[in-house]
Design a protein around this motif. Structure first.
Motif, PDB file in Angstrom:
ATOM      1  N   ARG A 251       6.008  -5.098  -8.292  1.00  0.00           N
ATOM      2  CA  ARG A 251       5.237  -3.869  -8.107  1.00  0.00           C
ATOM      3  C   ARG A 251       4.450  -3.818  -6.805  1.00  0.00           C
ATOM      4  O   ARG A 251       4.235  -2.743  -6.254  1.00  0.00           O
ATOM      5  N   ASP A 252       3.998  -4.959  -6.329  1.00  0.00           N
ATOM      6  CA  ASP A 252       3.045  -4.989  -5.225  1.00  0.00           C
ATOM      7  C   ASP A 252       3.748  -5.252  -3.890  1.00  0.00           C
ATOM      8  O   ASP A 252       4.409  -6.278  -3.718  1.00  0.00           O
ATOM      9  N   PRO A 253       3.607  -4.356  -2.905  1.00  0.00           N
ATOM     10  CA  PRO A 253       4.268  -4.550  -1.600  1.00  0.00           C
ATOM     11  C   PRO A 253       3.815  -5.830  -0.891  1.00  0.00           C
ATOM     12  O   PRO A 253       4.625  -6.496  -0.253  1.00  0.00           O
ATOM     13  N   LEU A 254       2.525  -6.168  -0.995  1.00  0.00           N
ATOM     14  CA  LEU A 254       2.040  -7.380  -0.350  1.00  0.00           C
ATOM     15  C   LEU A 254       2.687  -8.612  -0.965  1.00  0.00           C
ATOM     16  O   LEU A 254       3.153  -9.505  -0.241  1.00  0.00           O
ATOM     17  N   LEU A 255       2.723  -8.675  -2.287  1.00  0.00           N
ATOM     18  CA  LEU A 255       3.307  -9.834  -2.950  1.00  0.00           C
ATOM     19  C   LEU A 255       4.809  -9.919  -2.690  1.00  0.00           C
ATOM     20  O   LEU A 255       5.355 -11.019  -2.546  1.00  0.00           O
ATOM     21  N   LEU A 258       5.097 -11.420   0.720  1.00  0.00           N
ATOM     22  CA  LEU A 258       4.807 -12.850   0.691  1.00  0.00           C
ATOM     23  C   LEU A 258       5.963 -13.637   0.099  1.00  0.00           C
ATOM     24  O   LEU A 258       6.272 -14.745   0.556  1.00  0.00           O
ATOM     25  N   ALA A 259       6.603 -13.079  -0.931  1.00  0.00           N
ATOM     26  CA  ALA A 259       7.765 -13.757  -1.525  1.00  0.00           C
ATOM     27  C   ALA A 259       8.921 -13.822  -0.531  1.00  0.00           C
ATOM     28  O   ALA A 259       9.600 -14.859  -0.410  1.00  0.00           O
ATOM     29  N   LEU A 260       9.153 -12.731   0.200  1.00  0.00           N
ATOM     30  CA  LEU A 260      10.213 -12.708   1.207  1.00  0.00           C
ATOM     31  C   LEU A 260       9.915 -13.700   2.331  1.00  0.00           C
ATOM     32  O   LEU A 260      10.802 -14.451   2.782  1.00  0.00           O
ATOM     33  N   LEU A 261       8.662 -13.732   2.771  1.00  0.00           N
ATOM     34  CA  LEU A 261       8.263 -14.666   3.821  1.00  0.00           C
ATOM     35  C   LEU A 261       8.450 -16.105   3.364  1.00  0.00           C
ATOM     36  O   LEU A 261       8.944 -16.953   4.120  1.00  0.00           O
ATOM     37  N   LEU A 426      10.788 -13.441  10.004  1.00  0.00           N
ATOM     38  CA  LEU A 426       9.994 -12.529  10.824  1.00  0.00           C
ATOM     39  C   LEU A 426       9.824 -11.183  10.127  1.00  0.00           C
ATOM     40  O   LEU A 426       8.733 -10.585  10.146  1.00  0.00           O
ATOM     41  N   ALA A 427      10.887 -10.690   9.488  1.00  0.00           N
ATOM     42  CA  ALA A 427      10.789  -9.425   8.756  1.00  0.00           C
ATOM     43  C   ALA A 427       9.796  -9.544   7.604  1.00  0.00           C
ATOM     44  O   ALA A 427       9.009  -8.622   7.340  1.00  0.00           O
ATOM     45  N   GLY A 428       9.818 -10.679   6.892  1.00  0.00           N
ATOM     46  CA  GLY A 428       8.859 -10.884   5.815  1.00  0.00           C
ATOM     47  C   GLY A 428       7.432 -10.924   6.331  1.00  0.00           C
ATOM     48  O   GLY A 428       6.525 -10.348   5.718  1.00  0.00           O
ATOM     49  N   ALA A 429       7.212 -11.595   7.464  1.00  0.00           N
ATOM     50  CA  ALA A 429       5.869 -11.655   8.046  1.00  0.00           C
ATOM     51  C   ALA A 429       5.380 -10.267   8.433  1.00  0.00           C
ATOM     52  O   ALA A 429       4.209  -9.912   8.212  1.00  0.00           O
ATOM     53  N   VAL A 433       2.044  -8.226   7.073  1.00  0.00           N
ATOM     54  CA  VAL A 433       1.022  -7.689   7.970  1.00  0.00           C
ATOM     55  C   VAL A 433       0.790  -6.208   7.690  1.00  0.00           C
ATOM     56  O   VAL A 433      -0.359  -5.737   7.642  1.00  0.00           O
ATOM     57  N   ARG A 434       1.855  -5.446   7.481  1.00  0.00           N
ATOM     58  CA  ARG A 434       1.711  -4.013   7.184  1.00  0.00           C
ATOM     59  C   ARG A 434       1.005  -3.795   5.852  1.00  0.00           C
ATOM     60  O   ARG A 434       0.120  -2.942   5.740  1.00  0.00           O
ATOM     61  N   ALA A 435       1.385  -4.564   4.828  1.00  0.00           N
ATOM     62  CA  ALA A 435       0.750  -4.398   3.516  1.00  0.00           C
ATOM     63  C   ALA A 435      -0.703  -4.862   3.549  1.00  0.00           C
ATOM     64  O   ALA A 435      -1.555  -4.291   2.845  1.00  0.00           O
TER      65      ALA A 435
END
Length: 448
Positions: A251-255, A258-261, A426-429, A433-435
């Motif tokens: 549900r959460d864009p930030l999380l 972080l998982a992708l990163l 890099l895409a995950g980072a 940053v955006r979230a």
């Protein structure tokens, strides 16, 4: 122009001031120092088992019989099997961890977790002493689980002890304390192993974890005060279902970022680790030469990590936030893998390995942990545990087999694939940053 010779004394003065201003910083430093020192006391034992060419010393008899019946040389897949086993153990333990934090408050479950780890170390002392079959695989997997869960719990607890403003000031110091512990742990092992034997090293590590338990007890009062300031009920259990961590990530864009990163960040490290081992076997055929190679990398990583944490991490966090700490390592790793794809020389592999590991320990990790001070307690304990364990090991097991498949095509193909993985990091980072810009920049906790 700033006199660079004044940087170290200035950093020392700032460190002493931070210790005077924040009594819990003392206990947090001791906690992380002992945690990583205790882990690195045992890591050489784990690495020796994972690198063993004798499958009979690693795997239990039933696995050896199963492989022999199918003409499988189990010793050629030692790391792949151990990484895969670790991943599946994580899948089993993650719901149990979620149930623990759902039913019990922090003052109960943190001491229980560490008492469990200490009891396990006592059991491994018996296993080593008695020559229990399969102890190598069991110990390798347990160490991986212990490292991930213990460190994840540590940073979640720190997010309760320190608010966002204090996290930006102190996390660099805390991380440096852990780095010193990681640096001294192998020295303890080297000093003691000839005197007390491998079988007694788990008891040495258990002593460090006992100090960690003391630190938890001392820090609980500051965590309670901080949660009171955040207007939350400190000692209540963290509500929600066992699978709440996974739901929060979805549900959460930030999380999700972080998982992708985490997935791609661990992926570049796993690919580099396995390819580096293959290159070392070809370029450094003797055990002495290979040991010098790895020793050089470890010294460089630890030295660079401590320097960056003390002189740069805190300044970047306070002045620019988490963005440079996440984006700069990802960009550097992308450039490094691009160079390796063109020229996979051992020295260049060593430089990229140093940059990858040091930037993770000194920049990326403190930045990620700072973000968890600005999310709900359920996210800190449940979603973070999923990311730091299941996602981490899922990436490990994925890319250890990816490397196995690509290795037959040569090092340049492996590193070319690594360029794509680094681009994913890099895409995950960038998504994180955006979230992060939408998070409240304060010490108050969001609604749980």
């Amino acid at each position: 122009m700033t006199d660079r010779s004044a940087d170290v004394p200035r950093a020392r003065g700032q460190f002493r001031t931070a210790l005077r201003e924040s009594p819990p910083l003392w206990w947090a430093l001791l906690y992380f120092f002992c945690l990583l020192c205790g882990y690195y006391v045992l890591r050489p034992v784990r690495d020796a088992m994972g690198a063993s060419s004798d499958a009979a010393t690693v795997f239990p008899a039933f696995m050896l019989d199963w492989a022999a019946a199918r003409d499988i040389a189990l010793g050629e897949f030692t790391l792949q099997v151990l990484f895969t086993g670790t991943f599946f153990v994580m899948l089993v333990l993650q719901p149990l961890y979620g149930a623990l934090v759902s039913r019990f408050p922090r003052r109960v479950f943190l001491p229980v977790v560490y008492l469990f780890f200490i009891a396990c170390l006592g059991a491994f002392r018996w296993a080593f002493d008695s020559g229990l079959p399969g102890r190598g695989a069991l110990f390798f997997i347990w160490i991986a689980v212990f490292n991930l869960f213990a460190v994840s719990v540590f940073w979640s607890f720190m997010a309760d002890v320190f608010d966002n403003a204090h996290a930006k000031r102190y996390y660099g110091y805390i991380g440096a304390g852990g780095t010193v512990g990681a640096f001294l742990g192998p020295i303890v092992t080297t000093t003691l192993v000839g005197r007390i034997g491998v079988e007694n090293l788990p008891l040495v590590s258990a002593g460090f974890l006992a100090v960690c338990l003391l630190c938890i007890l001392k820090l609980r009062e500051w965590a309670r005060r901080n949660e009171t300031r955040r207007a939350t009920h400190d000692e209540r259990a963290i509500g929600g279902s066992v699978w709440a961590g996974l739901k929060l990530i979805v549900r959460d864009p930030l999380l999700r970022g972080l998982a992708l990163l985490m997935f791609f960040g661990v992926g570049v490290g796993t690919l580099l680790y396995n390819e580096q081992a293959a290159i070392v076997r070809l370029s450094y055929p003797s055990a002495e030469a290979a040991t010098r190679y790895y020793s050089m990398i470890d010294w460089a990583v630890n030295g660079l990590t401590i320097a960056v944490q003390l002189l740069l991490t805190r300044w970047l966090l306070r002045r620019y936030g988490v963005a440079p700490l996440l984006l700069l390592p990802a960009c550097a790793i992308l450039i490094g893998f691009s160079l390796l794809a063109a020229s996979p020389y051992p020295l260049l592999v060593a430089l990229v390995q140093v940059a990858t590991r040091a930037s993770e320990f000194s920049l990326s990790k403190p930045a990620r942990e700072t973000l968890y001070t600005r999310v709900s307690r359920e996210s800190r304990y449940k979603a973070k545990a999923v990311i730091d364990t299941a996602v981490y090991r899922g990436s490990d097991v994925t890319f250890v087999w990816v490397h196995k498949a690509l290795a037959t095509l040569g090092s340049q193909v492996v590193f070319l694939a690594g360029v794509g993985i680094a681009a994913g990091m890099l895409a995950g980072a960038w998504r994180v940053v955006r979230a992060e810009r939408r998070l409240p920049d304060r010490g108050r906790d969001p609604a749980v």
